[in-house]
Design an enzyme around this catalytic site. Structure first.
Site, PDB file in Angstrom:
ATOM      1  CG  ASP A 158      -2.042  -0.983   1.143  1.00 57.87           C
ATOM      2  OD1 ASP A 158      -2.149  -1.683   0.118  1.00 57.87           O
ATOM      3  OD2 ASP A 158      -2.829  -1.067   2.107  1.00 57.87           O
ATOM      4  CG  ASP A 159       0.388   3.837   2.328  1.00 55.59           C
ATOM      5  OD1 ASP A 159      -0.822   3.910   2.037  1.00 55.59           O
ATOM      6  OD2 ASP A 159       0.790   3.651   3.499  1.00 55.59           O
ATOM      7  CG  HIS A 181      -4.881   5.908   2.711  1.00 59.37           C
ATOM      8  ND1 HIS A 181      -3.745   5.206   3.010  1.00 59.37           N
ATOM      9  CD2 HIS A 181      -4.732   7.134   3.302  1.00 59.37           C
ATOM     10  CE1 HIS A 181      -2.933   5.965   3.737  1.00 59.37           C
ATOM     11  NE2 HIS A 181      -3.513   7.132   3.927  1.00 59.37           N
TER      12      HIS A 181
END
Length: 323
Positions: free
Chosen positions: A13-14, A134
């Protein structure tokens, strides 16, 4: 043809949050452990991250963001129920509180999601392989319905269902982390209905709430997979997603989504995850136990139910000698 009993998607992620985080994510992908990434299109390094994804052929999805930084849609030009007076999203808990209190206009959620999907296509030149949320905003009540509608409209089939069995019993989690994980699990169960009605797909099992940051070890990752196996019928291949957040820690002021990097991204825990994921121990045990690493887009093919070469036991996954 022999097929593995477990097909594991390892998502970082991110992606796009900052160049240092992205450097570590690409390192984990090239090492063969991370198999896909989720891109923050409002991240400070979104454009360079998109170039990295193209260069290395990284399967890339959208990490839909409604909680951190600045929006990319119409909300950035005026007032919005999604934003603080300063023009930033309301934060991980602030957004949840606003949703629960009925202060978030779902039409504005839809506008922002559509804007982020459009921005993704501008950056990558194609739709995302998947869309997740998110800080798990995509499974919140009301938001999950809008999310499912938006994904169906743009033809995205895969999402994440952050429902990790047994996470409430993970004694190593500190109380706040365990409470948040249980809340996410509750919301994910409720989101299954809207997701299913709009044709979305997700892996059979999810791992990552119990193994995030300092809590990640090879033993715990394999143990979480073992818990997922308990409910899987013998002879069927299980698909699992492991959520990860590896990378080299952000160094302010570089990074973030408009407000600079947060404590999560600056933490040593990002490097800890990177080290666990790229160490030989985890990859060797996954291979030994017949686990096939793959991306979500690889799951489009029908999963065979026969011809499995070997069936790992719960005991093999839970080898106490692992770190």
């Amino acid at each position: 043809m022999a097929w593995p009993r477990v097909r594991l998607v390892v998502t970082a992620d991110d992606f796009g949050y900052c160049p240092r985080r992205d450097e570590g994510i690409v390192e984990a992908f090239l090492a063969g452990t991370v198999t896909s990434v989720s891109l923050l299109v409002n991240g400070a390094a979104a454009e360079s991250a998109a170039e990295l994804a193209r260069r290395h052929g990284i399967p890339t999805g959208l990490h839909a963001n409604l909680s951190e930084g600045r929006p990319v849609g119409p909300a950035r030009h005026g007032t919005s129920s999604l934003l603080s007076p300063e023009g930033f999203f309301l934060g991980k808990m602030g957004f949840r509180e606003a949703v629960e209190a009925g202060r978030v206009a779902l039409s504005q959620v839809r506008e922002e999601l559509e804007a982020q999907l459009s921005r993704f296509k501008e950056l990558l030149g194609k739709p995302p392989t998947h869309v997740d949320g998110h800080q798990h905003v995509h499974v919140l009540p009301g938001v999950c319905q809008v999310f499912a509608e938006a994904l169906q409209a743009c033809g995205v089939r895969f999402t994440r269902l952050p429902l990790e069995g047994g996470v409430g019993g993970c004694a190593w989690l500190e109380a706040p982390a365990r409470a948040f994980a249980c809340t996410v699990e509750r919301d994910a169960r409720a989101a299954m209905g809207p997701f299913s009605r709009h044709g979305l797909r997700w892996t059979d099992a999810f791992v990552g709430l119990s193994t995030c940051g300092r809590y990640m070890t090879a033993h715990r990752v394999l143990g979480a997979v073992a818990r997922a196996l308990e409910d899987n019928p013998t002879g069927h291949t299980l698909t699992v997603e492991l959520m990860t957040h590896p990378g080299y820690p952000s160094v302010p002021p570089a990074g973030g989504c408009g407000e600079g990097p947060d404590a999560f991204s600056c933490s040593w825990e990002r490097l800890h995850e990177l080290r666990v994921l790229t160490a030989p121990t985890l990859r060797a045990r996954l291979a030994q136990d017949g686990v096939q690493l793959c991306a979500l887009e690889d799951l489009e093919s029908k999963r065979p139910e026969e011809g499995i070469s070997r069936e790992p036991t719960l005991e093999s996954f839970l080898d106490p000698s692992l770190p």
